[in-house]
Enzyme design. Structure first.
Site, PDB file in Angstrom:
ATOM      1  N   ASN A  12      76.855  13.284  60.278  1.00 27.50           N
ATOM      2  CA  ASN A  12      77.801  13.123  59.714  1.00 27.50           C
ATOM      3  C   ASN A  12      78.158  13.641  58.186  1.00 27.50           C
ATOM      4  OD1 ASN A  12      80.578  12.650  58.614  1.00 27.50           O
ATOM      5  ND2 ASN A  12      79.890  10.261  58.332  1.00 27.50           N
ATOM      6  N   LYS A  14      79.779  14.309  55.886  1.00 25.76           N
ATOM      7  CA  LYS A  14      79.849  13.663  54.493  1.00 25.76           C
ATOM      8  C   LYS A  14      80.597  14.891  53.551  1.00 25.76           C
ATOM      9  CE  LYS A  14      77.760   9.349  55.226  1.00 25.76           C
ATOM     10  NZ  LYS A  14      77.602   8.090  54.784  1.00 25.76           N
ATOM     11  N   HIS A  99      85.732   5.924  59.283  1.00 30.18           N
ATOM     12  CA  HIS A  99      84.634   5.346  58.805  1.00 30.18           C
ATOM     13  C   HIS A  99      84.807   3.908  58.056  1.00 30.18           C
ATOM     14  CE1 HIS A  99      81.005   5.940  56.541  1.00 30.18           C
ATOM     15  NE2 HIS A  99      80.299   6.487  57.688  1.00 30.18           N
ATOM     16  N   GLU A 101      83.718   4.750  55.033  1.00 28.56           N
ATOM     17  CA  GLU A 101      83.588   5.121  53.289  1.00 28.56           C
ATOM     18  C   GLU A 101      84.984   5.054  53.497  1.00 28.56           C
ATOM     19  OE1 GLU A 101      79.760   6.867  53.601  1.00 28.56           O
ATOM     20  OE2 GLU A 101      81.169   8.211  54.167  1.00 28.56           O
ATOM     21  N   GLU A 171      78.476   0.787  62.696  1.00 26.41           N
ATOM     22  CA  GLU A 171      77.646   1.238  61.313  1.00 26.41           C
ATOM     23  C   GLU A 171      77.353   0.251  60.632  1.00 26.41           C
ATOM     24  OE1 GLU A 171      80.214   4.027  59.326  1.00 26.41           O
ATOM     25  OE2 GLU A 171      81.494   2.797  59.830  1.00 26.41           O
ATOM     26  N   GLY A 177      73.483   4.302  53.609  1.00 24.34           N
ATOM     27  CA  GLY A 177      73.268   4.736  52.705  1.00 24.34           C
ATOM     28  C   GLY A 177      72.347   4.159  52.288  1.00 24.34           C
ATOM     29  N   SER A 216      71.176   4.529  58.031  1.00 26.96           N
ATOM     30  CA  SER A 216      70.313   4.359  57.629  1.00 26.96           C
ATOM     31  C   SER A 216      69.089   4.660  58.426  1.00 26.96           C
ATOM     32  CB  SER A 216      69.296   3.646  56.507  1.00 26.96           C
ATOM     33  OG  SER A 216      70.108   3.530  54.978  1.00 26.96           O
TER      34      SER A 216
END
Length: 254
Positions: A12, A14, A99, A101, A171, A177, A216
């Site tokens: 991904n 992003k 996702h 985010e 996730e 991150g 990560s």
């Protein structure tokens, strides 16, 4: 689907790698990663880079790609958005939905994620449903409840044929991150919960459902994560932005 169940390596990107960067990345990655028939490699570039990815992967059908997000509606006055129906023209065959985010930054609710999954399926794309808990939810002992809520909302809105085509990505939001990675035991526990929650839904085959881990992931821990029970592959963010790093990940277990 007849694709290998494991491993699946998904990237991904992003909001990184425009068309020029995508072309340069792919030139290097293709040199570093030879086709392998025992894995599935999928990249999710930004929407603006889908055509560039398609051109750069010419002659390498083993390198698949998809869209990071689509609108929940088929078409309309939604400035800046793209519909699932527009995606196949680029050659992309996969799509992300839910996702963390998107949920956090753009307010995607469980109901909205379910609608996006339906749009992806209607467009003939292979959807990846992302689920996971925040640090606060984990510390409050709500891991199982959060995953059950997210999965039930998605599957309840789909027909049996659609459910059979889903890939899942667990996730842990607290590991995305941050440099913190769920231990193989943590990943195995969560993947076991996801798999168990698929039971009872027509069209789902829990033992054969593909569940990825995201959070990560890097070359240093890919081997341990793939060895964890129930982990069928990975959804990688930052470490997939460098072609050498991504090639090392995609070569794991070969």
């Amino acid at each position: 689907m007849s694709e290998p169940r494991t491993p699946v390596f998904a990237a991904n990107w992003k909001m990184c790698h425009g068309p020029a960067e995508t072309a340069a990345f792919m030139e290097r990655f293709r040199e570093r990663h030879a086709p392998r028939d025992d894995a599935t490699v999928v990249v999710f570039p930004p929407a603006i880079s889908l055509p560039a990815f398609a051109e750069a992967r010419a002659g390498r059908p083993d390198l698949r790609f998809g869209v990071q997000d689509v609108h929940a509606e088929v078409e309309g006055a939604y400035t800046g958005a793209i519909s699932a129906a527009m995606v196949p023209a680029t050659g992309a065959t996969w799509g992300l939905a839910g996702h963390s985010e998107r949920r956090r930054e753009f307010g995607d609710t469980d109901a909205m994620v379910a609608r996006k999954l339906r749009r992806l399926l209607d467009a003939g794309l292979r959807p990846v449903l992302c689920v996971g808990e925040t640090l606060e939810e984990r510390e409050a002992g709500r891991l199982e409840a959060v995953l059950e809520t997210q999965i039930r909302a998605a599957l309840s809105a789909l027909h049996a044929e659609g459910r059979a085509r889903l890939v899942y990505a667990y996730e842990p939001v607290w590991a995305i991150g941050t440099g913190r990675t769920a231990s193989p035991a943590d990943a195995a526990e969560a993947h076991g919960i996801v798999r168990a929650r698929l039971s009872g839904f027509e069209g789902c085959d829990p033992p054969r459902s593909v569940i990825l881990y995201g959070g990560s992931v890097k070359p240093a821990n890919i081997g341990q994560l793939l060895a964890a029970p129930g982990v069928d592959g990975v959804l990688v963010g930052g470490a997939s932005l460098d072609p050498d790093s991504w090639a090392a990940i995609c070569g794991a277990g070969a």
